[in-house]
Write a protein that holds these residues in place. Structure first.
Motif, PDB file in Angstrom:
ATOM      1  N   GLY A 218       0.801  -0.816   0.045  1.00  0.00           N
ATOM      2  CA  GLY A 218      -0.266  -0.106   0.446  1.00  0.00           C
ATOM      3  C   GLY A 218       0.773   1.199  -0.137  1.00  0.00           C
ATOM      4  N   GLU A 219       2.177   1.393   0.717  1.00  0.00           N
ATOM      5  CA  GLU A 219       2.409   2.120   0.462  1.00  0.00           C
ATOM      6  C   GLU A 219       3.668   2.485  -0.459  1.00  0.00           C
ATOM      7  OE1 GLU A 219       4.069   5.581   2.160  1.00  0.00           O
ATOM      8  OE2 GLU A 219       2.522   4.128   3.552  1.00  0.00           O
ATOM      9  N   ILE A 220       4.102   1.064  -1.778  1.00  0.00           N
ATOM     10  CA  ILE A 220       4.337   1.530  -2.477  1.00  0.00           C
ATOM     11  C   ILE A 220       3.969   2.109  -3.488  1.00  0.00           C
ATOM     12  CG2 ILE A 220       5.157   0.777  -3.960  1.00  0.00           C
ATOM     13  CD1 ILE A 220       6.142  -1.691  -2.504  1.00  0.00           C
ATOM     14  N   ALA A 221       2.189   1.886  -3.874  1.00  0.00           N
ATOM     15  CA  ALA A 221       1.792   2.261  -3.926  1.00  0.00           C
ATOM     16  C   ALA A 221       1.831   3.701  -4.165  1.00  0.00           C
ATOM     17  CB  ALA A 221       0.090   1.990  -4.066  1.00  0.00           C
ATOM     18  N   GLU A 222       0.979   4.165  -3.015  1.00  0.00           N
ATOM     19  CA  GLU A 222       0.977   5.687  -2.758  1.00  0.00           C
ATOM     20  C   GLU A 222       2.730   6.235  -3.459  1.00  0.00           C
ATOM     21  OE1 GLU A 222      -0.268   8.973  -0.953  1.00  0.00           O
ATOM     22  OE2 GLU A 222      -1.725   6.863  -0.821  1.00  0.00           O
ATOM     23  N   ARG A 223       3.419   5.185  -3.222  1.00  0.00           N
ATOM     24  CA  ARG A 223       4.592   6.324  -3.396  1.00  0.00           C
ATOM     25  C   ARG A 223       5.123   6.575  -5.517  1.00  0.00           C
ATOM     26  NH1 ARG A 223       6.733   9.263   0.538  1.00  0.00           N
ATOM     27  NH2 ARG A 223       7.140   7.569   2.179  1.00  0.00           N
TER      28      ARG A 223
END
Length: 575
Positions: free
Chosen positions: A228-233
């Motif tokens: 999820g955090e990689i997607a946000e980046r």
């Protein structure tokens, strides 16, 4: 922080109380959670007023819900689905979306200039509720029927469609070919990262912690939030990242274990999501209620057109074409996710979002009622469809009744209904007494069974075995031996006792073999006119007892080799 904890306490308490009421009245639990959220939210009693609390609760619930949806998407099943499901799913999605755009633009919805009400509604109306459908079909034991498998296949394709939309959704305000390609490239990069890590890194880590349940759970949550955090980046959403995190684990060796460990936590956060969603629903105005009714009517009508039509054109028969259309005729919980994301991005009006939520509630109630009673609804609809000029599989090419599939006069042995036991019996006959096939006739309404048996030169009548007219036309009155191999739990519109009485009223001299689910049913079947009653669990128990004895004697490996040799050359209609 203390306010958030208090708000979560109210959410869970009211969801539990109203969930109990929904269970008692056999209504979807999601409906109870929405009502609970409305009751305690700013538009209800106002006990939960903090928009920050509502936003945090909603986002956490959404992340977990999409992670679990991803875990349940089996990409291998999509590949193996075959042309019927792939074509039906493709036509339903693309046709439903196209009809949605045309319809909602025609009634005045905006489609551009920072307002995308028509687009979001067309996507929302193209998706069906996995939660409602799977729950009801599981209770009806119809997940493994042909209409059930078609329904589930279409649901999986809808989830993939939603993933693609979520990839594009953040860029709607500046949408052109370059932006679309860039969004897909970012989504592709995210999928590649997730798949590579899940293939080459996670197996080693999960293998080391496989015997520690709390670390399995913690590892699954860490994976969900990491992707999820990689997607946000990558300028995608955390929600989309959690969905891809689940999909990347769906073929993982530990996927079942992860799902089992996360299920309780998932239910907690899904409850929070729908309660939080209920808090955002205002007291409806007449215009919102009117739009909700329009959305609901369009969803049902478009689903019937876009699901029934391709299945009928692929010669699945009226029953197997109509049942998936009825099963899919509601708005998905994923639709609410799409609408919620759009509302948070300012892409659609609050009234449109509220109307979609009300349409979801309305269709959740009506769809549950319809799916539970789908069999009698289809039985009443088929004669009307035939009178309207639609032909079923029991019609020959020249338009006359072709009840025996073109294979001649009535046969002395008739199999009423064709499922796995009948499929295994036919395979045994082909292997050991192939000449006996000339004496066998089959009556069933599964189009796959009808085509496969016809191609093999076996007499088959397409029809409903609970209908007396079908039995008469199938030649049951001239049969010498009639076999009912389907247990009551799988029969539709009848049971073995009722079928035995029908058969006996048509044929007083034939030998009738029936099947009993319960020991208590055996005498009732004999009283109804059966000559012999099989109880499958008794023969299964004898096989297991023999295997216990073989295991004690060290013969289990030999028995397995015999079983594998027997299975190797079987050519069953229903594998």
């Amino acid at each position: 922080m203390h306010e958030l904890i208090g708000d979560i306490t109210l959410c869970i308490l009211f969801a539990w109380v109203l969930g109990l009421a929904a269970h008692r009245w056999r209504q979807p639990s999601i409906l109870a959670y929405l009502v609970a959220g409305f009751a305690i939210g700013p538009f209800g009693t106002g006990w939960v007023k903090s928009q920050e609390s509502i936003s945090v609760i909603s986002e956490l619930g959404l992340i977990f819900m999409l992670f679990m949806i991803g875990l349940e998407i089996d990409l291998k099943k999509i590949i193996r689905a075959g042309p019927v499901i792939l074509i039906a799913g493709g036509v339903q999605l693309l046709g439903g979306a196209a009809l949605g755009i045309l319809f909602f633009v025609a009634i005045g919805m905006r489609m551009g200039a920072e307002s995308y009400d028509a687009l979001y509604l067309c996507v929302a109306c193209a998706l069906s509720s996995t939660v409602i459908i799977v729950k009801v079909l599981y209770e009806k034991r119809e997940l493994d029927t042909l209409p059930g498998r078609i329904t589930l296949g279409v649901l999986v394709l809808q989830d993939v469609f939603a993933i693609l939309f979520l990839a594009v959704q953040p860029s709607l305000d500046d949408l052109h070919v370059g932006v679309i390609l860039l969004s897909f490239a970012r989504a592709g990069a995210l999928v590649a990262i997730a798949l590579l890590l899940s293939r080459y890194v996670l197996p080693t880590l999960f293998h080391r912690i496989a015997r520690t349940p709390e670390l399995i759970l913690l590892g699954a949550l860490a994976w969900c939030f990491l992707i999820g955090e990689i997607a946000e980046r990558l300028h995608l959403s955390r929600e989309m990242g959690s969905l891809i995190a689940g999909v990347s684990l769906s073929t993982f060796p530990y996927a079942l274990d992860v799902t089992a460990k996360v299920t309780t936590l998932r239910d907690f956060f899904i409850t929070l999501f729908f309660v939080a969603l209920g808090m955002t629903i205002p007291i409806p105005t007449l215009s919102v209620v009117g739009l909700a009714l329009v959305i609901a009517l369009f969803t049902v009508a478009s689903r019937l057109v876009t699901t029934f039509t391709p299945l009928y054109m692929m010669r699945q028969g009226l029953r197997a074409s109509l049942l998936p259309a009825l099963n899919l005729a509601q708005i998905s919980e994923f639709s609410l996710v799409v609408i919620q994301t759009g509302a948070a991005a300012g892409h659609l009006k609050a009234g449109t979002s509220s109307a979609a939520s009300f349409a979801f509630v309305l269709l959740a109630v009506l769809s549950t009622f319809v799916i539970v009673r789908s069999d009698p609804i289809v039985r009443r609809s088929i004669p009307l469809l035939k009178r309207a000029g639609l032909r079923d599989l029991d019609a020959s090419k020249d338009g006359e009744a072709g009840h025996d599939g073109g294979h001649g006069a009535a046969r002395p042995i008739v199999l009423l209904g064709f499922f796995r036991t009948a499929s295994a019996l036919l395979s045994e006959i082909e292997r050991n007494q192939p000449a006996l096939l000339e004496q066998i006739g089959v009556v069933d309404f599964n189009p796959v069974v009808f085509r496969t048996l016809s191609d093999r030169g076996i007499q088959v009548t397409y029809g409903d075995i609970s209908n007396v007219d079908t039995l008469v036309h199938a030649g049951v009155g001239q049969a010498e031996l009639i076999i009912l191999s389907i247990p009551d739990s799988l029969l539709k519109g009848a049971n073995n006792e009722k079928l035995v009485r029908h058969v006996r009223s048509i044929n007083a001299t034939a030998k009738i073999v029936a099947t009993a689910d319960l020991l208590a049913d055996v005498n009732d079947l004999y009283d109804a006119g059966a000559d012999y009653v099989t109880v499958p669990r008794l023969s299964d128990a004898q096989v297991l007892l023999n295997l216990i004895q073989d295991a004690s004697a060290g013969l289990l490996t030999a028995r397995r080799s015999e079983a594998e040799a027997m299975l190797a050359d079987r050519r069953e209609v229903l594998p």
